[in-house]
Structures are given as structure tokens and as C-alpha cells.
Design an enzyme around this catalytic site. Structure first.
Site, PDB file in Angstrom:
ATOM      1  N   HIS A   1       0.818  -1.211   0.000  1.00  0.00           N
ATOM      2  CA  HIS A   1       0.000   0.000   0.000  1.00  0.00           C
ATOM      3  C   HIS A   1       0.852   1.262   0.000  1.00  0.00           C
ATOM      4  O   HIS A   1       0.561   2.223  -0.722  1.00  0.00           O
ATOM      5  CB  HIS A   1      -0.923  -0.016   1.215  1.00  0.00           C
ATOM      6  CG  HIS A   1      -1.927  -1.126   1.161  1.00  0.00           C
ATOM      7  ND1 HIS A   1      -2.805  -1.390   2.170  1.00  0.00           N
ATOM      8  CD2 HIS A   1      -2.198  -2.043   0.202  1.00  0.00           C
ATOM      9  CE1 HIS A   1      -3.570  -2.419   1.849  1.00  0.00           C
ATOM     10  NE2 HIS A   1      -3.211  -2.835   0.658  1.00  0.00           N
TER      11      HIS A   1
ATOM     12  N   ARG B   1      -4.780  -8.834 -19.182  1.00  0.00           N
ATOM     13  CA  ARG B   1      -4.490 -10.216 -18.806  1.00  0.00           C
ATOM     14  C   ARG B   1      -5.470 -10.626 -17.710  1.00  0.00           C
ATOM     15  O   ARG B   1      -5.611  -9.918 -16.713  1.00  0.00           O
ATOM     16  CB  ARG B   1      -3.052 -10.361 -18.298  1.00  0.00           C
ATOM     17  CG  ARG B   1      -2.673 -11.813 -17.996  1.00  0.00           C
ATOM     18  CD  ARG B   1      -1.222 -11.937 -17.549  1.00  0.00           C
ATOM     19  NE  ARG B   1      -0.991 -11.363 -16.233  1.00  0.00           N
ATOM     20  CZ  ARG B   1       0.209 -11.260 -15.657  1.00  0.00           C
ATOM     21  NH1 ARG B   1       1.283 -11.671 -16.323  1.00  0.00           N
ATOM     22  NH2 ARG B   1       0.344 -10.730 -14.472  1.00  0.00           N
TER      23      ARG B   1
ATOM     24  N   CYS C   1       6.524  -9.668 -23.483  1.00  0.00           N
ATOM     25  CA  CYS C   1       6.397  -8.886 -22.247  1.00  0.00           C
ATOM     26  C   CYS C   1       7.391  -9.435 -21.233  1.00  0.00           C
ATOM     27  O   CYS C   1       7.473 -10.649 -21.041  1.00  0.00           O
ATOM     28  CB  CYS C   1       4.995  -9.007 -21.663  1.00  0.00           C
ATOM     29  SG  CYS C   1       3.653  -8.681 -22.826  1.00  0.00           S
TER      30      CYS C   1
END
Length: 756
Positions: A367, A510, A681
Site C-alpha cells: 500500500h 491479462r 512482455c
């Protein structure tokens, strides 16, 4: 209760008197250990100092062989003392020699002692040494004795930190502060920062434990809790944090945590059991931490960080600590160093004074990292040991590009990084000039440079970097920062926002890649997996839980109404998995059409090639999909049997080895043969040298971090792809090919004056 605390009070009074006397450092230490032994009726009291080389050296003792002082040594983690230092947790043993970590040092003569109580000497959460008492008889030391030893350890920590013990060190041996040291961490947000350490010190030591008026303490708690909630509301309204994005969801969840009734109920119960409000907060915090410490998944660690942050804020409020005054004293080039942080804690620091953030823990989805990214602060995580060796105002350099941290850097290192900052500024200016220039090689090959993302906060970089689209949008990140399973409406809102931010540029979503190391606490498997990376995850999990997949697919289809939608399936092992997913998608399209939802104008389905079994199904796969993407990180890991998280072998094999390049060439040729676009990727795409190699192999679409697009485009504008292809064809297929072709590629780039 007062009788139990009388001993510690008398000891502290004597220690204060000793600290005021004009004594030499060794003499003062000898007096201190003698006073502790007498006060606690212990036959032995020993003080070990943690040196910069991670050796614990005996600095003073009462009861052991005095000749062992400055000679007896233990490595960090060795023996009982080393275990305490490594874990920063006390040990209270009635039979020390039966403990598996016990190590006998013959020079100390300690084998006759059975009972053992040892505590870490901590300062700002950093281990400075270990303080120990021992007795021959087998006895359990009381809680008040443990408290006395921990409180005394604070005095010793100040002595170490002040540098008063430096004169006692042998020539060439340094204590924990003073020497230059570097750390290899993980780059979580790009950027370079030069500045001075600000140790994040959330913990307040509670000394007033027992209450005399229950209702008064509950009233104090209510007042402090009300102030805490208002301060969180104030943080959420600040202008230096964007009003949209996942970081807002994180802070909103944080606010809900502060309103948790269960937490308040446990605090009140502790007060009614006799504790002060601040002691109640510390007790509930300690109990919660003890229950959660054994949990390993990242989500639960985030919850623990958030809870610790709230508890520490509440304690500071109850004890009258003003964090604003500390923040105002920060240097203008402050770099925050912490073990971990709650997301809101970062907002306590003035943004204009923060040049970087270093974490011992954390992950890209932590976070605090999400919030730091939203604020444009460079972040390095997993810098193990940095807190123990750092001191406030130490010079420090953070490199958010390669994950390096340099504490108290040498003059030449500092000069090199200052030059790097200047060079980086010039280079960024060059990349901005290239932003709108087409990515076309010198011999006319057009290359699609796409960016990877997974959060709304990533999307502004699409325009800033000049990317041609989003080649990989990791949908699981939304799930990993949420406290509960995101509803279909929440998912749809995110996907629509992504598509709108991208405009007419393509976005490849994805589907959920959860499982393995991406654990969601609200979606657990009861089965323990020995190797989760190759276990129940990604498309395997989704097909076994079709309701999960249908919810996500429906959200994607709704969000893309009237637009092109590109869906990519992760960790496909068999072509049958693609067919099964197509059937689910078709059912969802029919369902939405029946209820008058506008379908996507163009629906494309692709698969990630990251499981080696697909290499023997490439023709069948290309007939089944509209496009394919190579997950080079996992594909390399599985083909070479290399665990990238294992430091002993992670650098042993090179992605530029001919064996792996033959695999990539095979995939590129299959795509060309079937006229299906193939994108790569992964880390290979984001480095100019390996990106150059990919273009030479025939890849015409690569996806990388937004920051990598400028350097890669700068490289390819000077590249003759056909010339490189001819060289690679010989190198890759040469019968005696082995090792790596890295040197050959560097030589080619230098000869062709290609910037790497």
C-alpha cells in the site's frame, strides 16, 4: 503491581546516577552490568555490541570470565545471543543449554549457567546489541524482570548510538554506524535520490502501564480515537494525492479500519482489566502482531502494517507526541528509511522534503508503494539490514532504477550519482523529444513499443512515455490491494477507466493471474502446495472456478462496449484451455446481448506463452488465438529450471544464451507463419541490449515499463534490424554455440554506434 515495579525503578535511578558520573566508557559499562546483576539477583550479566561486520562482541560482563571481554564473539544468528539480535525478540529460558540455538564459548566459562534471559538492545527499531542475565538454578524470569532489562537496554542503546563506545573498539573494527555500506534491493518506483536519512520511528515506549481511574482512561481513549479519525479524513482531502486511483481505495480502506468496532471493544476491555489507555493500545497491538506474525502472504502483512500504523498514531496522540514538529525539522533532501510503513504514514511527511523511500520489506503492491508511486517518490524495497545500520542524518543515495541503496557513500560514489542525476535529467529531456517520433528502425522496420501496467496511477505514463498502447494490464493488482473480492461493478469501473485513459490506443487485459506468490486472503485454497509457482494458479484456477472468471469477463465485456477488447490468458499449458475460455466468453457475450448491453466492436483473445509445453503446440495455438504474448520471465525460469528468487543461481544463466534465443526465434517464426502478432512482455523488453536482440530475432511488438520506452526507442532508431538478424541467425544456430552472445551484441552495437 507497585511492588513488582519497585525493583526496575530503583535500577533506573542507579543507572541515571551512573550516566551522570565522570567515568571512562569501559568503567561505566562495567558498573552498569554489575548494577543489573545485583538488582535482578543474577549471577551473570553480559552486554554484547553488534559491530558493522555483523559480529556480536562481548563488551562487558559481570560473572563470566573478564578476560573474554572484547574477545568473545558470535555471528549474527549464532547462538542464543545471535538469535536475539537477528530476530529482535527476547528469550526467557529455564534451561538454556537444551535450546537448539545454544552455542558454547569456552573463553567465557558460561557452561554452568542454566537460566537465561536476553533482550535486544534496540534504538528506533534497529538492533545495536544484546543484554543478557543468567543464573545457575533453573528459574523462569518474571515479566517485571523482563521489563526492567528491556528498559535498561534503552540506556545502553543510547551509549552505542552516541559513539561513546567507539574508543573501545579494536583498530579496524567499527560499530554499527560510521562505515559506508551498500544494499541490493528491489526497484519499486523509478528515480534517483541523494539526501539524508530520516528513520521512520512510529513506536512510542509506554512507561505508564496501570490505571487508577477506568472511566477517565476510556474517556481519554474516546477523545484520542476521535482525533485519529479526523486526522485520517484530513489526509484523504490533501491535494498532493490524486483524487482517483487504487491509492485512494487503499486510504479509504485505512479509514474504515480506524472505525473498526472490534478494535475499540478490545481496547476498552484491556482498560477495564487495569491498563492505561496507551498501555491498552500497546497490548492489543502486541497480541494482534503475535497472532499474525506467522502468516506469510503479502496481503496479511499489509493489513498488519496498516494496523501497526493506526495503533502507533493512537499511542502518539494519547502521549502528547506531535508528529508535525518532527516533520518540520526534516531536511529538504530527506530520504525515509523504514522496515515497513502503513500507507497513510507516508502522508505525514511534507512531500516537498521527501526525496525517496527505502523499505526493508514491502512489494510492488504494498500500500505504501502504491501511494509513493502516486506521489512520484522513488522507492527501493527489500533492502535487508538497512534500518539496523542507518542513523538519522546519515548521507544516503537511493537508486530506484536498479534497486541499490548506498548508506554513508564514499565521495567518489556520491560524485558519480550526482553526475548520474544530471545525466538522467539530460537523458529524460532527450526521451521527451523522442516521445512523438515513430518507433522505426534505420532500415524501416516499424516496432510497437507498449507499456505494462496494472493500476490507474500507471495510465498517465501512457502519454508521457509515448507508448503505442498497453501491452500487458495486470488485472490481479486490483484484487491484491482490496480487502474483499472486488464486485463486478468495481471491476467494470476500473476497466472502463483504463480504456478511456488509453483513448484510441490498444489495451491488452491479462485475466487474473492469482495463486502462487499472489495470495488473496479472501480466496484461499486448503491444499498446501510445495511449488506454488507451478501449481494451482492463473488460468488453471480460473477454469476450476468459472464463477470467478465469468465475473471478470462480464466486467471486461461491459466496460469495452463499442470498443476493441483484447483479453490475454496467463499460464496456458494446453490449447484446450483457450478453447474452454472461448466458450465461456461466447456465453457471456450472448448473455449481455440478450439484456441489451452493447458488446465490444472487436473482440480478440490471446494467450501468454510462458509454459514450455506450448512450444510443441505452437501451430495449434496460433490457429486458436488472435494474438500471442511471450512471458519471458516465467518462460526462461521454467526452461532453464532457474528460480529467479534464489540468489545463488539467479545470475548463473543468461537470457542471451543461444538455447533460450532459439526458443524465442521459434515463437517469432510461428507468429509470422500464421500471420498472428506476437508481443514479448518481460524484463528483456525493457533493456536496450536485449530489446535490440528481440528486434533482431523478428519481434515487432514488445511491452515494458513506461520508463524503459525512451531508452529502447532511442536505441532502435539507430538500429539496422536486417543486419542484426543476419548476425543472430549465425550465432543462434552455430553448432558450437554455448554460454551467451552478450559480448557479440555489445560489439555490434558499438560498431554501429547504437546507444545502449
Amino acid at each position: 503491581m507497585r511492588e513488582l515495579t519497585a525493583g526496575p525503578r530503583i535500577l533506573l535511578k542507579r543507572l541515571r546516577a551512573l550516566m551522570a558520573e565522570a567515568l571512562e566508557p569501559q568503567e561505566r559499562l562495567d558498573h552498569i552490568v554489575r548494577e543489573i546483576a545485583q538488582n535482578m539477583v543474577a549471577e551473570v550479566c553480559s552486554f554484547y555490541v553488534l559491530r558493522s561486520d555483523e559480529i556480536l562482541e562481548l563488551y562487558a560482563t559481570e560473572g563470566l570470565n573478564p578476560q573474554a571481554v572484547h574477545l568473545a564473539q558470535l555471528r549474527l544468528g549464532q547462538g542464543l545471543v545471535g538469535t536475539i539480535a537477528a530476530t529482535a525478540r527476547p528469550l526467557n529460558l529455564t534451561d538454556a543449554q537444551s535450546h537448539p540455538a545454544f552455542t558454547y564459548l569456552p573463553e567465557t566459562g558460561e557452561e554452568v549457567y542454566n537460566s537465561f534471559l536476553g533482550v535486544p538492545v534496540l534504538r528506533a527499531g534497529r538492533t545495536m546489541g544484546v543484554l543478557v542475565v543468567q543464573n545457575r538454578t533453573k528459574r523462569a524470569y518474571r515479566e517485571d524482570e523482563l521489563e526492567a532489562l528491556e528498559t535498561t537496554a534503552m540506556v545502553l542503546a543510547e551509549m552505542v548510538a552516541s559513539g561513546n563506545l567507539t574508543r573501545l573498539a579494536r583498530p579496524g573494527v567499527e560499530l554499527t554506524n560510521g562505515r559506508s555500506v551498500s544494499f541490493n534491493g528491489h526497484a519499486y518506483n523509478e528515480g534517483v535520490g541523494l539526501g539524508h536519512v530520516v528513520l521512520h520511528e512510529p513506536r512510542i515506549v509506554v512507561t505508564n502501564l496501570f490505571n487508577e481511574d477506568i472511566e477517565h482512561e476510556i474517556s481519554r481513549l474516546d477523545e484520542a480515537m476521535g482525533f485519529l479519525r479526523l486526522s485520517i479524513d484530513d489526509m484523504l482531502s490533501r491535494r498532493d494525492v490524486a483524487m482517483e486511483g487504487e491509492h485512494r481505495d487503499v486510504l479509504e480502506a485505512y479509514r474504515m479500519f480506524a472505525h473498526d468496532r472490534g478494535w475499540m471493544r478490545r481496547l476498552e476491555e484491556a482498560i477495564r482489566n487495569g491498563l492505561t489507555a496507551e498501555a491498552a493500545v500497546e497490548k492489543v497491538q502486541s497480541d494482534t502482531r503475535a497472532r499474525m506474525m506467522h502468516l506469510s502472504d503479502p496481503y496479511m502483512r499489509e493489513r498488519l502494517s496498516d494496523f501497526d500504523d493506526l495503533a502507533n498514531r493512537l499511542m502518539r496522540q494519547l502521549m502528547g507526541y506531535d508528529p508535525k514538529s518532527a516533520a518540520e525539522m526534516m531536511a529538504k533532501d530527506s530520504i525515509i528509511v523504514a522496515r515497513s510503513m502503513g500507507a497513510a504514514e507516508l502522508l505525514d511527511y511534507p512531500r516537498e522534503r521527501v526525496r525517496g523511500l527505502v523499505l526493508e520489506d514491502g512489494a510492488t503492491t504494498s500500500h505504501v508503494v502504491i501511494v509513493a508511486r502516486a506521489m512520484g517518490i522513488p522507492v527501493v524495497g527489500q533492502a535487508k539490514g538497512v534500518v539496523a545500520l542507518a542513523e538519522n542524518n546519515d548521507a544516503i543515495i537511493i537508486d530506484g532504477e536498479d534497486g541499490r541503496v548506498h548508506l554513508r557513500p564514499q565521495t567518489d560514489v556520491e560524485a558519480a550519482y550526482a553526475e548520474k542525476v544530471r545525466f538522467r535529467a539530460k537523458r529524460q529531456a532527450l526521451y521527451r523529444e523522442l516521445r512523438d517520433k515513430p518507433a522505426v528502425t534505420k532500415d524501416g522496420k516499424s516496432i510497437a513499443l507498449l507499456m505494462n501496467g496494472g493500476l490507474i496511477v500507471d495510465l498517465p505514463q501512457l502519454k508521457e512515455s509515448g507508448a503505442d498502447g498497453v501491452g500487458l494490464f495486470r488485472t490481479e493488482l486490483q484484487f491484491m490491494v482490496a480487502s474483499t473480492f472486488p464486485r463486478s461493478g468495481q471491476q467494470e469501473k476500473l476497466y472502463r477507466a483504463v480504456l478511456e485513459a488509453a483513448g484510441d490506443k490498444p489495451v491488452t487485459f491479462r485475466t487474473l493471474d492469482i495463486g502462487g506468490d499472489k495470495v488473496l486472503p479472501y480466496f484461499r485454497s486448503n491444499a498446501h502446495e510445495e511449488n506454488p509457482a507451478m501449481g494451482w494458479r492463473a488460468i488453471r484456477l480460473a477454469l476450476d472456478r468459472p464463477g470467478l472468471m465469468r465475473t471478470q469477463l462480464r466486467a471486461l465485456l461491459k466496460a469495452a462496449g463499442g470498443r476493441e477488447l483484447r483479453i490475454m490468458l496467463p499460464m496456458v499449458t494446453e490449447v484446450a484451455e483457450v478453447r474452454a475460455t472461448r466458450e465461456i466468453i461466447e456465453r457471456e457475450v450472448n448473455y449481455l446481448t440478450r439484456f441489451d448491453y452493447q458488446p465490444p466492436c472487436n473482440l480478440k483473445i490471446g494467450a501468454m506463452i510462458e509454459v514450455p509445453s506450448l512450444l510443441w503446440q505452437l501451430d495449434e495455438l496460433m490457429n486458436e488465438v488472435d494474438f500471442a504474448s511471450v512471458g519471458s520471465n516465467d518462460l526462461f525460469q521454467f526452461i532453464m529450471a532457474v528460480d529467479r528468487g534464489n540468489a545463488q543461481i539467479a545470475d548463473r544463466f543468461d537470457q542471451l544464451s543461444p538455447a533460450f534465443l532459439r526458443v524465442l526465434l521459434q515463437i517469432a517464426e510461428a507468429g509470422k507463419r500464421h500471420n498472428k502478432p506476437v508481443t514479448l512482455c518481460g524484463e528483456m523488453a525493457g533493456k536496450p541490449l536485449t530489446a535490440m536482440m528481440l528486434i533482431g530475432l523478428g519481434f515487432r511488438s514488445i511491452s515494458m515499463s513506461a520508463a524503459a520506452i525512451g531508452p529502447v526507442k532511442n536505441m532502435l532508431l539507430s538500429l539496422d534490424a536486417a543486419a542484426l538478424n543476419a548476425i543472430l541467425a549465425e550465432l543462434v544456430h552455430r553448432p558450437d554455440a554455448n554460454g551467451s552472445i552478450r559480448e557479440n551484441l555489445v560489439r555490434f552495437a558499438n560498431e554501429q554506434q547504437i546507444p545502449l
